[in-house]
Design an enzyme around this catalytic site. Structure first.
Site, PDB file in Angstrom:
ATOM      1  N   ASP A  27       9.409   9.548   6.809  1.00 53.72           N
ATOM      2  CA  ASP A  27       9.763  10.265   5.769  1.00 53.72           C
ATOM      3  C   ASP A  27       9.263   9.345   4.706  1.00 53.72           C
ATOM      4  O   ASP A  27       8.890  10.096   3.236  1.00 53.72           O
ATOM      5  CB  ASP A  27      11.171  10.253   6.517  1.00 53.72           C
ATOM      6  N   TYR A 204       2.931   5.034  18.491  1.00 54.35           N
ATOM      7  CA  TYR A 204       4.336   5.026  19.385  1.00 54.35           C
ATOM      8  C   TYR A 204       4.775   4.000  20.758  1.00 54.35           C
ATOM      9  O   TYR A 204       3.289   4.477  21.810  1.00 54.35           O
ATOM     10  CB  TYR A 204       5.320   6.369  19.784  1.00 54.35           C
ATOM     11  N   GLN A 266       2.325  -0.553   1.527  1.00 47.34           N
ATOM     12  CA  GLN A 266       1.553   0.519   2.062  1.00 47.34           C
ATOM     13  C   GLN A 266       0.361   0.941   1.233  1.00 47.34           C
ATOM     14  O   GLN A 266      -0.325   1.231   2.099  1.00 47.34           O
ATOM     15  CB  GLN A 266       2.226   1.836   1.500  1.00 47.34           C
ATOM     16  N   ARG A 282      -0.560   8.309  13.628  1.00 45.55           N
ATOM     17  CA  ARG A 282       0.565   8.636  14.058  1.00 45.55           C
ATOM     18  C   ARG A 282       1.448   9.155  13.096  1.00 45.55           C
ATOM     19  O   ARG A 282       0.543   9.449  12.280  1.00 45.55           O
ATOM     20  CB  ARG A 282       1.498   7.744  15.027  1.00 45.55           C
ATOM     21  N   GLU A 284       3.206  11.349  10.157  1.00 50.41           N
ATOM     22  CA  GLU A 284       2.125  12.223   9.289  1.00 50.41           C
ATOM     23  C   GLU A 284       1.412  11.285   8.184  1.00 50.41           C
ATOM     24  O   GLU A 284       0.248  11.682   8.159  1.00 50.41           O
ATOM     25  CB  GLU A 284       3.143  13.558   8.921  1.00 50.41           C
ATOM     26  N   ASP A 285       2.427  10.519   8.026  1.00 47.14           N
ATOM     27  CA  ASP A 285       0.866   9.389   6.498  1.00 47.14           C
ATOM     28  C   ASP A 285       0.422   8.920   7.058  1.00 47.14           C
ATOM     29  O   ASP A 285      -1.007   9.256   6.277  1.00 47.14           O
ATOM     30  CB  ASP A 285       2.252   8.739   5.803  1.00 47.14           C
ATOM     31  N   SER A 286       0.132   8.782   8.822  1.00 44.69           N
ATOM     32  CA  SER A 286      -1.112   7.799   8.756  1.00 44.69           C
ATOM     33  C   SER A 286      -2.295   8.862   9.371  1.00 44.69           C
ATOM     34  O   SER A 286      -3.018   8.401   8.920  1.00 44.69           O
ATOM     35  CB  SER A 286      -0.667   6.567  10.010  1.00 44.69           C
TER      36      SER A 286
HETATM   37  O1  TRH Z   1       6.189   6.281  11.004  1.00 38.79           O
HETATM   38  P1  TRH Z   1       5.447   7.949  11.418  1.00 38.79           P
HETATM   39  O2  TRH Z   1       6.132   7.505  12.806  1.00 38.79           O
HETATM   40  O3  TRH Z   1       6.547   8.628  10.443  1.00 38.79           O
HETATM   41  C1  TRH Z   1       7.248   9.554  10.906  1.00 38.79           C
HETATM   42  C2  TRH Z   1       8.790   9.748  11.201  1.00 38.79           C
HETATM   43  O4  TRH Z   1       8.945   9.464  12.502  1.00 38.79           O
HETATM   44  C3  TRH Z   1       9.030  10.840  11.086  1.00 38.79           C
HETATM   45  O5  TRH Z   1      10.471  11.107  11.342  1.00 38.79           O
HETATM   46  C4  TRH Z   1       8.554  11.829  11.387  1.00 38.79           C
HETATM   47  O6  TRH Z   1       8.722  13.267  11.158  1.00 38.79           O
HETATM   48  C5  TRH Z   1       7.310  12.272  10.423  1.00 38.79           C
HETATM   49  O7  TRH Z   1       6.219  10.253  11.269  1.00 38.79           O
HETATM   50  C6  TRH Z   1       6.353  12.823  11.018  1.00 38.79           C
HETATM   51  O8  TRH Z   1       4.162   7.844  10.832  1.00 38.79           O
HETATM   52  P2  TRH Z   1       3.399   8.132   9.471  1.00 38.79           P
HETATM   53  O9  TRH Z   1       4.106   9.081   9.051  1.00 38.79           O
HETATM   54  O10 TRH Z   1       2.205   7.979   9.733  1.00 38.79           O
HETATM   55  O11 TRH Z   1       4.739   6.918   9.211  1.00 38.79           O
HETATM   56  C7  TRH Z   1       3.677   5.748   8.602  1.00 38.79           C
HETATM   57  C8  TRH Z   1       3.726   5.210   7.198  1.00 38.79           C
HETATM   58  O12 TRH Z   1       3.850   4.098   7.626  1.00 38.79           O
HETATM   59  C9  TRH Z   1       2.879   5.272   6.464  1.00 38.79           C
HETATM   60  O13 TRH Z   1       3.052   5.416   5.366  1.00 38.79           O
HETATM   61  C10 TRH Z   1       1.949   4.056   6.828  1.00 38.79           C
HETATM   62  C11 TRH Z   1       2.629   3.205   6.447  1.00 38.79           C
HETATM   63  N1  TRH Z   1       2.694   1.645   6.933  1.00 38.79           N
HETATM   64  C12 TRH Z   1       2.167   0.528   6.248  1.00 38.79           C
HETATM   65  O14 TRH Z   1       2.704   0.845   4.864  1.00 38.79           O
HETATM   66  N2  TRH Z   1       2.039  -0.799   6.082  1.00 38.79           N
HETATM   67  C13 TRH Z   1       1.655  -0.998   7.712  1.00 38.79           C
HETATM   68  O15 TRH Z   1       0.901  -2.657   7.993  1.00 38.79           O
HETATM   69  C14 TRH Z   1       1.407  -0.200   8.572  1.00 38.79           C
HETATM   70  C15 TRH Z   1       1.229  -0.181   9.866  1.00 38.79           C
HETATM   71  C16 TRH Z   1       2.467   1.586   8.156  1.00 38.79           C
END
Ligand code: TRH
Length: 392
Positions: A27, A204, A266, A282, A284-286
């Site tokens: 988020d 996860y 990030q 996993r 959304e953003d990654s």
């Molecule tokens: O962390 P996520 O699983 O995020 C989510 C939330 O669970 C949310 O509630 C859900 O609705 C959404 O997914 C779909 O995965 P995501 O989206 O990939 O976010 C991870 C963030 O962490 C991403 O912006 C990259 C960042 N990140 C770093 O900045 N540094 C790191 O070393 C790593 C491993 C990740």
């Protein structure tokens, strides 16, 4: 840094983004990326309200979780301490973005309604590659009590949607990336040679991970696994018979060598995706960043009640596998489903299509870029909604 675009609404448009952290990092991950981009590329004056600054701190170490208000990357950050809090001064922005249907404070909505020129109010939805998204994207919804209208902005993977975030300088940064220095700095070893397959693992908890680790261990060619510390680290530790697998740790079994990495701010997360041959991502953003990395990837989708996530998984597969041979498409479908709980993963069956996946990853990034980036699409949406008001 890119020059701010000239928008008909002027370069100093004020924008408030409200972000409630539900769990994990996605988020705030999406909101922080969007906030920085609106500031840097569109010249908007951005204020980001976030309810959990501890999580934010992991993505941006400059954020001090004890402060009520601060600034980072040119964005004002407000600790959204309680649902009713909307900044000490109710200074309503020109554009108000509520991320992922979080509820913005009632007092703020009432003040929006009192504002002479009503703000453009946008609900930024979660990303989905499903077809229906294009039909609902930018649909207006009048407020039941106030003279306000909110529009729904849908990120997506197909034409007619809001697209996904992509910074203007991203491709250039990827092309200039110095992998050799990265390995020395981040992993403390020389970059593995081409005989090794480098895998990044951001996921996860996952029941399929043991089988996969065993296949890599018993495989004929070396696999170098990079694991950012997080929810899957416990399973990796157990596989190697260790109490934990914290940043800096390394372990080896058969053909598999694993290295644990610390969480990085990030903007540096992309580097991991650029250096690996295949990325497990996993949420959304990654998931989005893996697509811009132009490398094969496997998506651990955020699980929802009643398997509501499965149509989203299949929709993403339909986009991503377009044009692949039947055999490659079936193999990637089987593997992604196994990684998301249906069936057992078969690495050899999947990875024998590596070259086809690599070629498709590049083509797909070009197709996705054709939709335009989300921040640019959002700025255009705001311009379009403001234009009639300016003329009136
Ligand atoms: O962390 P996520 O699983 O995020 C989510 C939330 O669970 C949310 O509630 C859900 O609705 C959404 O997914 C779909 O995965 P995501 O989206 O990939 O976010 C991870 C963030 O962490 C991403 O912006 C990259 C960042 N990140 C770093 O900045 N540094 C790191 O070393 C790593 C491993 C990740």
């Amino acid at each position: 840094m890119s020059t701010p675009s000239t928008s008909i609404t002027g370069p100093e448009l004020a924008c408030d983004i409200f972000c409630a952290v539900v769990d994990n990092f996605g988020d705030i991950g999406v909101c922080w990326r969007l906030a920085r981009q609106l500031r840097a590329e569109h010249g908007w004056r951005v204020r980001l309200f976030v309810d959990d600054l501890e999580v934010f701190h992991a993505l941006c170490p400059a954020v001090d979780a004890s402060l009520a208000r601060q600034e980072a990357a040119g964005v004002v950050i407000e600790h959204w301490r309680e649902p009713a809090h909307a900044g000490d001064v109710l200074d309503i922005a020109d554009v108000v973005i509520e991320a992922f249907a979080c509820e913005i404070p009632h007092a703020y909505i009432a003040a929006m309604a009192r504002r002479e020129r009503k703000p453009v109010w946008v609900n930024l939805e979660y990303l989905s590659g499903e077809d229906w998204v294009a039909d609902f994207h930018t649909r207006p919804s009048p407020h039941p009590r106030y003279p306000l209208e909110k529009s729904f902005f849908f990120p997506g993977l197909g034409p007619g949607t809001g697209g996904v975030l992509k910074e203007r300088g991203l491709d250039a940064a990827r092309e200039q990336f110095d992998a050799a220095s990265w390995w020395r700095e981040r992993v403390g070893i020389e970059r593995p040679d081409a005989a090794s397959t480098v895998v990044s693992l951001f996921a996860y908890e996952n029941p399929a991970v043991d089988a996969l680790l065993a296949q890599w261990r018993d495989g004929a060619s070396p696999v170098v696994l990079l694991v950012p510390e997080g929810r899957i680290s416990g399973a990796v530790a157990r596989f190697f018979g260790r109490p934990n697998f914290a940043a800096g740790a390394s372990a080896r079994a058969g053909a598999l060598t694993a290295h644990a990495l610390g969480f990085v701010e990030q903007p540096r997360f992309d580097e991991l995706l650029w250096t690996a041959d295949i990325n497990f991502v996993r949420g959304e953003d990654s998931f989005v960043r893996a697509q811009w990395a132009r490398k094969p990837f496997v998506w651990h989708i955020y699980p929802q009640a009643d398997d509501a996530h499965l149509p989203k998984l299949d929709a993403a597969l339909a986009h991503y596998t377009r044009g692949l041979s039947h055999a490659a498409r079936d193999a990637i479908g089987r593997f992604w489903h196994a990684w998301n709980g249906a069936g057992a993963p078969d690495w050899a069956d999947f990875w024998r299509h590596r070259r086809e996946f690599e070629a498709r990853a590049s083509r797909w990034a070009d197709e996705l870029a054709g939709i335009g980036d989300l921040a640019g699409n959002l700025a255009a949406h705001v311009d379009a909604r403001m234009a009639p008001r300016l003329i009136a």
